[in-house]
Design an enzyme around this catalytic site. Structure first.
Site, PDB file in Angstrom:
ATOM      1  N   LYS A 116       3.511  19.043   8.880  1.00 35.50           N
ATOM      2  CA  LYS A 116       3.819  17.688   8.407  1.00 35.50           C
ATOM      3  C   LYS A 116       3.494  16.658   9.488  1.00 35.50           C
ATOM      4  O   LYS A 116       3.324  16.983  10.663  1.00 35.50           O
ATOM      5  CB  LYS A 116       5.295  17.581   8.016  1.00 35.50           C
ATOM      6  CG  LYS A 116       5.665  18.442   6.821  1.00 35.50           C
ATOM      7  CD  LYS A 116       4.945  18.011   5.544  1.00 35.50           C
ATOM      8  CE  LYS A 116       5.477  16.689   5.007  1.00 35.50           C
ATOM      9  NZ  LYS A 116       4.789  16.292   3.753  1.00 35.50           N
TER      10      LYS A 116
ATOM     11  N   SER B  79      -3.681   9.598 -20.562  1.00 33.48           N
ATOM     12  CA  SER B  79      -2.775   8.905 -19.650  1.00 33.48           C
ATOM     13  C   SER B  79      -2.831   7.397 -19.894  1.00 33.48           C
ATOM     14  O   SER B  79      -3.470   6.649 -19.160  1.00 33.48           O
ATOM     15  CB  SER B  79      -3.140   9.232 -18.196  1.00 33.48           C
ATOM     16  OG  SER B  79      -2.263   8.589 -17.301  1.00 33.48           O
TER      17      SER B  79
ATOM     18  N   ASP C 173       5.236  12.247  -1.855  1.00 31.35           N
ATOM     19  CA  ASP C 173       4.762  12.161  -0.475  1.00 31.35           C
ATOM     20  C   ASP C 173       3.620  11.158  -0.336  1.00 31.35           C
ATOM     21  O   ASP C 173       3.258  10.755   0.776  1.00 31.35           O
ATOM     22  CB  ASP C 173       4.363  13.529   0.091  1.00 31.35           C
ATOM     23  CG  ASP C 173       3.374  14.272  -0.778  1.00 31.35           C
ATOM     24  OD1 ASP C 173       2.852  13.678  -1.740  1.00 31.35           O
ATOM     25  OD2 ASP C 173       3.119  15.458  -0.501  1.00 31.35           O
TER      26      ASP C 173
ATOM     27  N   SER D  54      -0.280  22.421  -3.254  1.00 31.10           N
ATOM     28  CA  SER D  54      -0.097  21.803  -4.569  1.00 31.10           C
ATOM     29  C   SER D  54       0.281  22.857  -5.599  1.00 31.10           C
ATOM     30  O   SER D  54       1.118  22.618  -6.480  1.00 31.10           O
ATOM     31  CB  SER D  54      -1.382  21.093  -5.004  1.00 31.10           C
ATOM     32  OG  SER D  54      -1.687  20.014  -4.142  1.00 31.10           O
TER      33      SER D  54
ATOM     34  N   VAL E 281       0.485  13.188  -9.885  1.00 34.44           N
ATOM     35  CA  VAL E 281      -0.657  12.277  -9.746  1.00 34.44           C
ATOM     36  C   VAL E 281      -1.137  12.265  -8.301  1.00 34.44           C
ATOM     37  O   VAL E 281      -0.324  12.250  -7.365  1.00 34.44           O
ATOM     38  CB  VAL E 281      -0.267  10.851 -10.179  1.00 34.44           C
ATOM     39  CG1 VAL E 281      -1.403   9.869  -9.930  1.00 34.44           C
ATOM     40  CG2 VAL E 281       0.124  10.843 -11.657  1.00 34.44           C
TER      41      VAL E 281
ATOM     42  N   HIS F 263      -0.564  12.177   4.961  1.00 33.37           N
ATOM     43  CA  HIS F 263      -0.110  11.341   3.840  1.00 33.37           C
ATOM     44  C   HIS F 263       0.224   9.925   4.321  1.00 33.37           C
ATOM     45  O   HIS F 263       1.295   9.385   4.043  1.00 33.37           O
ATOM     46  CB  HIS F 263       1.112  11.962   3.166  1.00 33.37           C
ATOM     47  CG  HIS F 263       0.847  13.304   2.535  1.00 33.37           C
ATOM     48  ND1 HIS F 263       0.009  13.466   1.453  1.00 33.37           N
ATOM     49  CD2 HIS F 263       1.301  14.549   2.839  1.00 33.37           C
ATOM     50  CE1 HIS F 263      -0.041  14.749   1.110  1.00 33.37           C
ATOM     51  NE2 HIS F 263       0.725  15.423   1.942  1.00 33.37           N
TER      52      HIS F 263
END
Length: 370
Positions: free
Chosen positions: A73, A218, A268, A132, A237, A93
């Site tokens: 992280k 969507s 995140d 993921s 998403v 991120h």
């Protein structure tokens, strides 16, 4: 090349960026590997295992003295002091965390390589994908858990009871997270609705997962319609390197049934649900408009042994390239170079620069000379 493995300090983050087997691969290639003391304990890897793989065990104050820093992280504020222009390879991120991290990376001229924006030749995200997948599978587990009445949920069990399906799961996004969540949901026998931006994806999703899957486009009106009777909503998403857009508005959340659950996996990167916010494994949920929200930013950390092995398998080929060639590896492999988010005091990921209002500091990596 000197490579260092840092012990994670984020709440309940027990993953480590390199297994002992991965360490042996690097030391066999004549690279020096140092591992911060107890970095792998939470994932079930002892210091002795790293020593047997050829690594040195070092304390925190020495762990950051290396050419390449490997983490899981992003550095937390207490770790900013250790950033001194090294190559740092981790999940950053940047668009979804405090701007101060990016500002520190720029000030220290750190080469920040983000796992989540490294691409392969097909344009896929090979290092992000396994995490993921774990998060997608896990979203069903935690969603089902918090639907229990004793945990504040509406008391709906997802799945089949004597061959009759119960519950409705709505998945916002049809990428890796969404597909894994859908596959798990279909497997237990609940009703599954998944949305995406392209209608032509519907046939492929049904073929890959199940004909029982319901695909919808969507669009705000369609999302709002399906949320009114959803038991579990999964936010899946991804905007590469940038902040996830709000596809579920606060007004949509208000129209959901009391005791419903939202698991926003994209939190995140800022989250795709307007009412969501980052939470931790220690305090994972909160209630807003009578709906339970789960927003843990390091979901795969709940399964550190599996996640560490999967992460090492995906990242090790890139670590080897860096160790063998240094920054030249990035110049030679422009797919790998897509992972560079900051370099020589510039933001090199445009979507992150836009999200953080740092476009004056943006430069394409290929335009910056060594």
């Amino acid at each position: 090349m000197n490579i260092s493995v840092i012990k994670e300090i984020i709440n309940n983050e027990h993953r480590v960026s390199l297994t002992p087997a991965g360490t042996r691969t690097l030391t066999n290639a004549d690279h020096t590997v140092q591992v911060e003391k107890h970095a792998g304990i939470g994932a079930g890897f002892s210091d002795d295992e790293y020593i047997k793989a050829g690594a040195q065990i070092v304390p925190q104050e020495k762990a950051w003295d290396a050419d390449i820093i490997l983490k899981v992280k992003q550095p937390l504020e207490s770790e900013y002091q250790y950033l001194r222009g090294q190559i740092v390879f981790t999940f950053f991120h940047l668009a979804g965390v405090t701007k101060s991290l990016t500002e520190t990376l720029l000030k220290q001229k750190t080469t920040a390589i983000a796992y989540e924006t490294v691409e392969d030749k097909e344009g896929r995200l090979p290092i992000l994908a396994p995490m993921s997948a774990i998060a997608g599978n896990m979203s069903m587990t935690v969603g089902s858990y918090y639907l229990m009445h004793v945990h504040g949920g509406k008391g709906v069990q997802l799945g089949t009871i004597l061959h009759k399906p119960y519950g409705k799961v709505v998945i916002i996004g049809d990428g890796v997270v969404g597909r894994h969540a859908a596959r798990t949901a279909v497997g237990i026998g609940t009703s599954v609705f998944i949305c995406g931006r392209r209608a032509e994806r519907a046939e492929g999703l049904k073929k890959e997962i199940s004909d029982d899957l319901t695909f919808f486009l969507s669009k705000p009106d369609m999302i709002a319609h399906h949320l009114t009777d959803a038991d579990l909503v999964i936010g899946a998403v991804l905007l590469r390197g940038g902040k996830a857009p709000y596809l579920v508005s606060e007004e949509m959340v208000k129209q959901m049934q009391p005791g419903s659950v939202i698991v926003d996996v994209s939190v995140d990167q800022g989250g795709c649900v307007e009412t969501s916010r980052p939470t931790s494994h220690a305090d994972p949920v909160f209630v807003k408009h009578d709906v339970l929200h789960y927003g843990v930013i390091n979901m795969p950390g709940a399964y550190p042994r599996s996640a560490t092995r999967a992460l090492t398998s995906a990242s090790l080929p890139y670590v080897l390239q860096l160790a063998d060639k240094g920054r030249a590896a990035l110049r030679e492999n422009h797919w790998f170079a897509k992972g560079v988010n900051t370099y020589k005091g510039y933001v090199t990921c445009e979507s992150a620069a836009r999200a953080l209002d740092l476009m004056p500091q943006f430069r394409k990596y290929s335009d910056i000379s060594d």
